[in-house]
Design an enzyme around this catalytic site. Structure first.
Site, short mmCIF file in Angstrom:
data_model
loop_
_atom_site.label_atom_id
_atom_site.label_comp_id
_atom_site.label_asym_id
_atom_site.label_seq_id
_atom_site.Cartn_x
_atom_site.Cartn_y
_atom_site.Cartn_z
N TRP A 148 0.83 -1.20 0.00
CA TRP A 148 0.00 0.00 0.00
C TRP A 148 0.87 1.25 0.00
CZ3 TRP A 148 -1.30 -4.32 2.97
CH2 TRP A 148 -2.48 -4.97 2.57
N HIS A 176 -6.93 1.88 2.23
CA HIS A 176 -8.02 0.93 1.99
C HIS A 176 -9.12 1.17 3.02
CE1 HIS A 176 -5.57 -2.23 4.59
NE2 HIS A 176 -5.58 -1.03 5.12
N ARG A 202 -4.09 6.16 -2.84
CA ARG A 202 -2.76 5.51 -2.92
C ARG A 202 -1.82 6.35 -3.76
NH1 ARG A 202 -4.01 -0.97 -3.14
NH2 ARG A 202 -5.62 -0.83 -1.54
N GLN A 216 -13.45 2.02 -2.36
CA GLN A 216 -13.55 0.59 -2.04
C GLN A 216 -14.85 0.30 -1.30
OE1 GLN A 216 -10.07 -0.69 0.17
NE2 GLN A 216 -8.98 -1.23 -1.71
N VAL A 260 -5.89 -11.61 7.17
CA VAL A 260 -6.78 -12.75 6.94
C VAL A 260 -5.98 -14.04 6.81
CG1 VAL A 260 -8.73 -11.55 5.86
CG2 VAL A 260 -6.81 -12.27 4.46
N ALA A 303 -14.03 -11.23 5.66
CA ALA A 303 -14.00 -9.81 5.31
C ALA A 303 -13.61 -9.71 3.85
CB ALA A 303 -12.99 -9.07 6.17
C1 YSA Z 1 -8.53 -8.08 1.77
C2 YSA Z 1 -8.91 -8.95 2.77
C3 YSA Z 1 -9.89 -8.53 3.66
O1 YSA Z 1 -10.24 -9.38 4.65
C4 YSA Z 1 -10.52 -7.31 3.58
C5 YSA Z 1 -10.12 -6.45 2.58
C6 YSA Z 1 -9.14 -6.83 1.69
C7 YSA Z 1 -8.70 -5.89 0.63
C8 YSA Z 1 -7.48 -5.08 1.05
N1 YSA Z 1 -7.79 -4.14 2.11
C9 YSA Z 1 -6.96 -4.31 -0.16
O2 YSA Z 1 -7.00 -3.09 -0.18
N2 YSA Z 1 -6.54 -5.09 -1.15
S1 YSA Z 1 -6.06 -4.52 -2.57
O3 YSA Z 1 -4.93 -3.65 -2.41
O4 YSA Z 1 -5.85 -5.64 -3.44
O5 YSA Z 1 -7.25 -3.66 -3.14
C10 YSA Z 1 -8.55 -4.23 -3.22
C11 YSA Z 1 -9.22 -3.83 -4.50
O6 YSA Z 1 -9.25 -2.41 -4.61
C12 YSA Z 1 -8.44 -4.28 -5.75
O7 YSA Z 1 -8.77 -5.60 -6.07
C13 YSA Z 1 -8.98 -3.32 -6.78
O8 YSA Z 1 -10.25 -3.71 -7.22
C14 YSA Z 1 -9.13 -2.05 -5.99
N3 YSA Z 1 -7.95 -1.19 -6.16
C15 YSA Z 1 -6.75 -1.30 -5.54
N4 YSA Z 1 -5.94 -0.31 -5.93
C16 YSA Z 1 -6.63 0.46 -6.79
C17 YSA Z 1 -7.92 -0.11 -6.96
N5 YSA Z 1 -8.85 0.42 -7.77
C18 YSA Z 1 -8.51 1.54 -8.45
N6 YSA Z 1 -7.29 2.15 -8.33
C19 YSA Z 1 -6.35 1.64 -7.53
N7 YSA Z 1 -5.17 2.25 -7.41
#
Ligand code: YSA
Length: 335
Positions: A148, A176, A202, A216, A260, A303
């Site tokens: 992140w 997030h 981000r 999100q 998780v 989650a």
């Molecule tokens: C995972 C497990 C849990 O129990 C709960 C939540 C999560 C998700 C975790 N917090 C997270 O942020 N994962 S992630 O970095 O992979 O982002 C989740 C989703 O947000 C991605 O699959 C994508 O759909 C979206 N995302 C991430 N970065 C982004 C974005 N969408 C647009 N622009 C970006 N820069």
């Protein structure tokens, strides 16, 4: 003048025309038989090599048809009451504001989850380091922090602890929506099921599926005997209701998030056959449950965190996530 520029100019000229004569002047300027800008462009096709003819011919023909249609529209129903002199015409409809497609999608998602008995929770966008990272089992030196890219806030002032050691809270723009999970668990007893849609940030390079400012949808369900099967049911039911009438193919891929165990990523198959990652999920880690004083032997939960832009892109066929926050009215008016 290139074609794009001509199209832009003609659109605004038609929009501003206040009489039939002005419209006729515009028609002559662009479509007039002698020296109309589009007419000239069409004539120039004759001298082009065959490949270019094939490429530009239809484009210019289309521009011509569009301009003709726009003039006709303005003459007939368009903003015809702008035309000075005819007071018998009906009043012009005042254009009302409208919601950004992301807000629309968020509202839609809320409605669906409320129908599945989830409560909707809000959380701060400016977050403490503790909630964004530490309580999610991501300590300062954990390599997962690199997942992140963070906008940190400049520390300002400090509070003095009893032993006179300066304790500074560090603040950031949440990367997030997962910190909402901790905030909620700290103040509520299970069982419960919640969602929390909202803005996230981000510090990363943008492309068609990444924005620095995106949204999100967090979800959390804690209860007794909750398993990944419950997650799978909820997420599939959500997709069924969200992508009304459109059957989507979903893939669950094993993945890693420190908060998780086990963790998965969720992909949806696009019409072009490629997979698009839409979210991360998993079973809440026992360390996270312990940190909020839940007994992991008694309570389990799943989650998830989905990207709202990604869901909206698939639902509405939007090719680029950056369009949503671009402020381009031509785009947002389509929704
Ligand atoms: C995972 C497990 C849990 O129990 C709960 C939540 C999560 C998700 C975790 N917090 C997270 O942020 N994962 S992630 O970095 O992979 O982002 C989740 C989703 O947000 C991605 O699959 C994508 O759909 C979206 N995302 C991430 N970065 C982004 C974005 N969408 C647009 N622009 C970006 N820069």
């Amino acid at each position: 003048m290139d074609l794009e520029e001509i199209k832009k100019n003609v659109a605004s000229e038609i929009e501003q025309a206040r009489s039939g004569d002005e419209l006729e002047a515009i028609r002559i300027k662009y479509l007039g038989r002698k020296q109309g800008l589009i007419t000239e462009a069409l004539k120039s096709i004759a001298d082009m090599p065959i490949e270019e003819k094939k490429k530009f011919g239809p484009i210019i023909q289309k521009a011509k048809a569009d301009i003709e249609a726009a003039i006709k529209f303005k003459e007939n129903e368009g903003s015809s009451d702008d035309f000075i002199g005819d007071i018998t015409l009906p009043g012009r409809k005042i254009e009302s504001g409208h919601l950004n497609p992301i807000t629309k999608t968020e509202n839609e998602v809320r409605r669906i989850f409320e129908g599945l008995n989830f409560s909707v929770i809000d959380g701060p966008e400016l977050e403490e380091e503790k909630y964004n990272f530490d309580s999610l089992n991501i300590p300062a030196d954990h390599p997962a922090r690199e997942m992140w890219d963070t906008f940190w806030l400049k520390p300002e002032g400090s509070s003095l602890a009893k032993n006179s050691v300066a304790v500074k809270k560090k603040y950031l723009l949440r990367t997030h929506t997962s910190p909402v999970e901790i905030r909620y668990m700290e103040t509520h007893e299970p069982p419960f099921q919640i969602i929390s849609p909202g803005r996230t940030f981000r510090y990363e390079a943008t492309d068609s599926t990444h924005e620095t400012n995106f949204h999100q949808l967090e979800g959390l369900m804690i209860g007794r005997d909750i398993s990944l099967a419950n997650f799978k049911f909820i997420v599939e039911e959500f997709f069924r209701r969200f992508f009304v009438g459109k059957k989507v193919t979903v893939r669950f891929r094993s993945s890693y998030f420190p908060f998780v165990e086990p963790g998965v990523e969720v992909d949806i198959k696009l019409d072009n056959g490629k997979w698009l990652e839409v979210g991360g999920a998993g079973m809440t880690h026992p360390n996270v449950l312990r940190a909020v004083k839940y007994n992991p032997r008694e309570w389990q939960g799943f989650a998830f965190g989905f990207g709202i832009e990604r869901l909206a892109m698939i639902k509405y066929g939007v090719p680029d996530a950056r369009l949503f926050m671009s402020g381009d009215l031509k785009f947002t008016k389509k929704f």
